[in-house]
Design a protein around this motif. Sequence first.
Motif, PDB file in Angstrom:
ATOM      1  N   LEU A  72       4.898  -9.351  45.900  1.00  0.00           N
ATOM      2  CA  LEU A  72       5.359  -9.075  44.540  1.00  0.00           C
ATOM      3  C   LEU A  72       4.352  -8.218  43.795  1.00  0.00           C
ATOM      4  CD1 LEU A  72       6.709 -12.591  43.609  1.00  0.00           C
ATOM      5  CD2 LEU A  72       8.059 -10.507  43.732  1.00  0.00           C
ATOM      6  N   MET A  73       4.852  -7.235  43.067  1.00  0.00           N
ATOM      7  CA  MET A  73       3.996  -6.379  42.240  1.00  0.00           C
ATOM      8  C   MET A  73       3.635  -7.138  40.962  1.00  0.00           C
ATOM      9  SD  MET A  73       3.687  -3.543  43.896  1.00  0.00           S
ATOM     10  CE  MET A  73       3.100  -2.395  42.688  1.00  0.00           C
ATOM     11  N   LYS A  74       2.392  -7.029  40.557  1.00  0.00           N
ATOM     12  CA  LYS A  74       1.955  -7.664  39.314  1.00  0.00           C
ATOM     13  C   LYS A  74       2.487  -6.877  38.125  1.00  0.00           C
ATOM     14  CE  LYS A  74      -0.558 -10.821  41.254  1.00  0.00           C
ATOM     15  NZ  LYS A  74      -0.051 -12.150  41.347  1.00  0.00           N
ATOM     16  N   ASN A  75       3.004  -7.578  37.155  1.00  0.00           N
ATOM     17  CA  ASN A  75       3.503  -6.967  35.922  1.00  0.00           C
ATOM     18  C   ASN A  75       2.474  -7.145  34.807  1.00  0.00           C
ATOM     19  OD1 ASN A  75       6.033  -6.370  37.088  1.00  0.00           O
ATOM     20  ND2 ASN A  75       6.739  -8.442  36.681  1.00  0.00           N
ATOM     21  N   ASP A  76       2.524  -6.295  33.803  1.00  0.00           N
ATOM     22  CA  ASP A  76       1.671  -6.493  32.637  1.00  0.00           C
ATOM     23  C   ASP A  76       2.406  -7.287  31.553  1.00  0.00           C
ATOM     24  OD1 ASP A  76       3.459  -4.557  31.912  1.00  0.00           O
ATOM     25  OD2 ASP A  76       1.977  -3.168  31.103  1.00  0.00           O
ATOM     26  N   PHE A  77       3.510  -7.899  31.938  1.00  0.00           N
ATOM     27  CA  PHE A  77       4.290  -8.713  31.019  1.00  0.00           C
ATOM     28  C   PHE A  77       4.797  -9.952  31.748  1.00  0.00           C
ATOM     29  CE2 PHE A  77       7.181  -5.888  33.180  1.00  0.00           C
ATOM     30  CZ  PHE A  77       8.248  -6.713  33.517  1.00  0.00           C
ATOM     31  N   CYS A  78       5.207 -10.925  30.966  1.00  0.00           N
ATOM     32  CA  CYS A  78       5.882 -12.121  31.475  1.00  0.00           C
ATOM     33  C   CYS A  78       7.343 -12.044  31.057  1.00  0.00           C
ATOM     34  CB  CYS A  78       5.289 -13.383  30.865  1.00  0.00           C
ATOM     35  SG  CYS A  78       3.640 -13.787  31.393  1.00  0.00           S
ATOM     36  N   GLU A  79       8.180 -12.728  31.786  1.00  0.00           N
ATOM     37  CA  GLU A  79       9.576 -12.895  31.384  1.00  0.00           C
ATOM     38  C   GLU A  79       9.692 -14.251  30.699  1.00  0.00           C
ATOM     39  OE1 GLU A  79      12.722 -11.075  32.151  1.00  0.00           O
ATOM     40  OE2 GLU A  79      11.257  -9.484  32.252  1.00  0.00           O
TER      41      GLU A  79
END
Length: 181
Positions: free
Chosen positions: A135-142
């Motif tokens: 999984l690619m790391k996001n700079d946001f959360c859902e």
Amino acid sequence: KGDILVAYEVPSSDLVRVTLNFTPKYDMVRYGFRIPVTKDDMGWTWYGRGPGESYYDRINATRVGEFSVGADKIFHSYARPAENSSHTDTDAMRLESTQGSSFVGRRVSGDKKFEFTILPYTPEQMNESLLDELLMKNDFCELLIDFCSKEIERTDTNTTNLPLKKNVTYKETFEIKINER
């Protein structure tokens, strides 16, 4: 049937009410809102079930109280990516940055309780990946705010009477109080 109407009301400069109104064509598993939130240095506080995850079929294993955790600590990684970290029976939640700005959310319709989940990945990313490491790391959360969801496993002692039926009209309102510093 099938149309989803979302109305935004801004009664003051620091308050937003979001209303979801729809009639589903099919029985549903859950309904609510999904909001991307920047995760850097964010902390979550909520009054409801915790401190660990709580689903409708597991609420007796949690207690009611006020709980706090960093956004990066609320999700548990599994070998096969899966949504987790849900918190049921929530009365209110607060997201606060280290700079002091925050928002407080609460349900103002129905029975006033809601469920929230914070994910470091989108549900689509988790469904498409076989391994957590890919999984690619996001700079946001859902942030998922659910007004209703069905239990994971239905038994004689954990059935809910939640309204998740087709051809029934639902109208839910969530209120967000914003505090900028």
